[in-house]
Design a protein around this motif. Structure first.
Motif, short mmCIF file in Angstrom:
data_model
loop_
_atom_site.label_atom_id
_atom_site.label_comp_id
_atom_site.label_asym_id
_atom_site.label_seq_id
_atom_site.Cartn_x
_atom_site.Cartn_y
_atom_site.Cartn_z
N GLY A 24 -2.70 -2.47 -8.51
CA GLY A 24 -2.65 -2.17 -7.07
C GLY A 24 -3.76 -2.89 -6.32
N LEU A 25 -4.97 -2.83 -6.90
CA LEU A 25 -6.10 -3.49 -6.24
C LEU A 25 -5.84 -4.99 -6.13
N LEU A 26 -5.22 -5.55 -7.19
CA LEU A 26 -4.94 -7.00 -7.18
C LEU A 26 -3.97 -7.39 -6.07
N SER A 71 0.83 -1.21 0.00
CA SER A 71 0.00 0.00 0.00
C SER A 71 0.86 1.26 0.00
N TYR A 72 2.04 1.14 0.65
CA TYR A 72 2.98 2.27 0.61
C TYR A 72 3.53 2.45 -0.80
N LEU A 73 3.79 1.30 -1.44
CA LEU A 73 4.44 1.30 -2.76
C LEU A 73 3.55 1.91 -3.86
N MET A 74 2.26 1.58 -3.85
CA MET A 74 1.43 1.90 -5.03
C MET A 74 1.43 3.38 -5.43
N ARG A 90 -5.81 -0.73 -0.97
CA ARG A 90 -7.20 -0.28 -0.80
C ARG A 90 -7.22 1.22 -0.53
N PRO A 91 -7.05 2.04 -1.58
CA PRO A 91 -7.06 3.49 -1.37
C PRO A 91 -8.45 3.96 -0.96
N GLU A 92 -8.50 5.04 -0.19
CA GLU A 92 -9.80 5.67 0.11
C GLU A 92 -10.31 6.27 -1.19
N VAL A 93 -11.46 5.82 -1.64
CA VAL A 93 -11.99 6.33 -2.90
C VAL A 93 -12.92 7.51 -2.61
N GLY A 94 -12.67 8.60 -3.31
CA GLY A 94 -13.48 9.80 -3.10
C GLY A 94 -12.84 10.97 -3.80
N PRO A 95 -13.20 12.19 -3.45
CA PRO A 95 -12.63 13.37 -4.11
C PRO A 95 -11.11 13.41 -3.98
N GLY A 96 -10.59 12.96 -2.84
CA GLY A 96 -9.15 12.95 -2.64
C GLY A 96 -8.45 12.08 -3.66
#
Lengths: 310, 258
Positions: B126-128, B59-62, B132-138
């Motif tokens: 990444g998802l594979l 998750s740090y890498l992506m 799991r990024p926070e999905v939203g405006p950010g």
């Protein structure tokens, strides 16, 4: 009217003087060859006329428009075919011509039909839907020419259009260029091939080291080197001196013992050939080969520049 | 003239897309290479790397890899321009009654479209591997900042291609890995020797990557000033690159004739 006018054109690249005061006038509808060795300044002149680079001094006009003052106006009236076949290798021939037509601001439909016309005119219909990377050198050049003809330009610049082509490719390009001139396009073509200038050009401008050395029809340039030569080969080497004596009344013969050859400049044309044959026959000299030979443009160039063209 | 810039640029963007359709090999290979880098770092090296906040390394890498792929894209820009220069295609365009700037604008737009595709594929990769990024405006803003960075690099690439011509591809390939590694893309800069970490912190790639991390929910990293202001720098750095290299590229293009 002159389609191309150049007055006192000067251009230098650092220490190298590429154009050293070139004057040129090409009447509309003419096919003019700029003939000269590598580094003579031919390409520099064509690039300046095609708005690709500026001049340091002097002025140039194409289709009545000043190149420095209105380069966009000039671009709308010219076609340029450079030393490389500057077409897209990945796209098909048809896609190339559609793209170039779109970039000449034809509508999508207009671009499609103009591409089809050009494919027809330049004999590329069969190869139209193949990628250009699989084209022969001659086909690429013809596509290149077609891309330069999208708007039926008033003036077409060809920079060494057949360099690197095999004889068949050259013949194809020559045919295409002849057709364009027949259609009324003014063509300014650079070449280092004398036979190309001889075959295609109405007039030839000889350039070297950024200067114009001579200008004229191929025949006029050849005539500057003198008249025709009578050349013959005797069958037996020991007849050589007698043969030279027999034709001495026609000119000053030079003999070449190794090749059993006699060569003399003559002014009487075919009549001199007949007189030579009679004189040799009367002296009982057997001749293996005899011909009246016009001077080549190579000889003309050598005489004008003092250097041999590659 | 002005309206033709748009039309002519679109024509040349379509040309670039047609190239990728006709010859997708290098594109697919590039995507596979990026995916392979993810696997190598996530599973081979990742076990030996601990990152702040106890986050898993994948998750740090992506976000770092997303930034890296934007950097890698520069190679494609330079190669395309250098090839057109060598083949005389640029001269042909310049001798035509089209808007000359479309040669560069068309390229930049095509490269942005490719960058969008690249990001989509990389997010999938990444998802594979469990990102799991926070999905939203950010998240959307992070993608915009990555493309902003790519857009700025396009003009660095254009300038280098116009100046270095043939040699450019080797130069870019040689430089992009050190530039990529000397950043916070793969490892926290806090693990580097102080002076090296400082250089890495000020690498524009680090800022875009750190901003992407912050916007997708990775724990923030305290430390140097640039590490604490990633969003600001992810906006400013590409703007600085553009302010320098866009005029340089435009001038180099205008001077092709001299």
């Amino acid at each position: 009217m002159d389609a191309v006018v150049v007055e006192g054109a000067r251009k230098r690249f650092g220490e190298v003087v590429a154009l050293d005061g070139v004057d040129l006038a090409v009447p509309s509808g003419e096919l003019r060859a700029l003939l000269g060795p590598n580094g003579a300044g031919k390409t520099t002149l064509v690039r300046a006329l095609a708005t690709l680079s500026g001049l340091d001094g002097g002025r140039a006009e194409v289709a009545g428009i000043d190149v420095a003052a209105d380069p966009a106006g000039v671009r709308a009236r010219i076609g340029v075919v450079g030393q490389h076949a500057a077409v897209d290798e990945v796209l098909t021939g048809r896609a190339n011509l559609r793209m170039f037509a779109r970039l000449h601001h034809l509508s999508a439909a207009g671009a499609r039909s103009r591409a089809d016309e050009l494919l027809e005119v330049f004999g590329l219909v069969e190869a139209a839907d193949r990628p250009v990377s699989g084209y022969s050198g001659g086909m690429r050049r013809r596509l290149d020419l077609a891309a330069g003809m999208v708007l039926s330009p008033a003036v077409l610049f060809l920079d060494e259009p057949t360099t690197g082509l095999d004889p068949r490719g050259r013949a194809q390009v020559w045919d295409a260029v002849r057709d364009l001139v027949r259609g009324g396009t003014t063509v300014l073509m650079t070449t280092q091939y004398l036979d190309e200038a001889d075959q295609l050009a109405d007039r030839v401008t000889v350039v070297d080291r950024g200067r114009v050395l001579a200008e004229g029809t191929p025949a006029e340039l050849k005539a500057r080197v003198g008249g025709a030569h009578l050349v013959f080969v005797v069958r037996e080497g020991h007849d050589l001196d007698r043969a030279a004596a027999a034709v001495a009344g026609l000119g000053a013969p030079r003999t070449d013992l190794e090749r059993r050859r006699v060569d003399l400049a003559v002014s009487g044309g075919a009549g001199d050939l007949v007189r030579a044959v009679r004189a040799l026959d009367a002296d009982g000299i057997e001749v293996a080969d005899i011909a009246l030979r016009a001077p080549t443009l190579d000889e003309a160039f050598l005489a004008l520049t003092g250097q041999v063209v590659a | 003239m002005s309206t033709w810039v748009v039309v002519d640029s679109m024509t040349l963007t379509r040309r670039a897309l047609a190239h990728w359709r006709a010859n997708p090999g290098p594109l697919v290979f590039g995507m596979l290479f990026n995916a392979m880098l993810v696997l190598v770092f996530a599973y081979l090296f990742g076990g030996a790397i601990t990152v702040p906040g106890g986050q898993d390394y994948g998750s740090y890498l992506m976000p770092g890899m997303l930034g890296m792929t934007m950097l890698f894209g520069t190679g494609g820009t330079t190669e395309a321009i250098a090839t057109d220069l060598r083949r005389g295609v640029v001269d042909r365009f310049r001798s035509m009654p089209m808007a000359p700037s479309a040669v560069l604008v068309g390229r930049a737009v095509a490269d942005l479209l490719l960058a969008v595709l690249t990001l989509a594929v990389m997010v999938g990769v990444g998802l594979l591997i469990g990102w799991r990024p926070e999905v939203g405006p950010g998240f959307a803003l992070a993608l915009v900042l990555l493309l902003w960075f790519r857009f700025a690099l396009t003009w660095v690439g254009v300038y280098l291609a116009l100046r270095l011509r043939e040699g450019v591809v080797t130069v870019v390939q040689t430089v992009e890995f050190p530039v990529g590694f000397l950043s916070g893309a793969f490892i926290p800069t806090s693990t580097m020797p102080g002076w090296l970490g400082a250089i890495a912190d000020w690498n524009p790639l680090s800022s875009t990557v750190a901003a992407t991390r912050e916007l997708t929910g990775s724990p923030a990293v305290a430390g140097s000033w640039p590490a604490e202001h990633p969003l600001l720098l992810a906006v400013v750095w590409p703007a600085v690159l553009l302010a320098v290299f866009f005029p340089l590229a435009a001038r180099a293009f205008a001077r092709l004739g001299d």
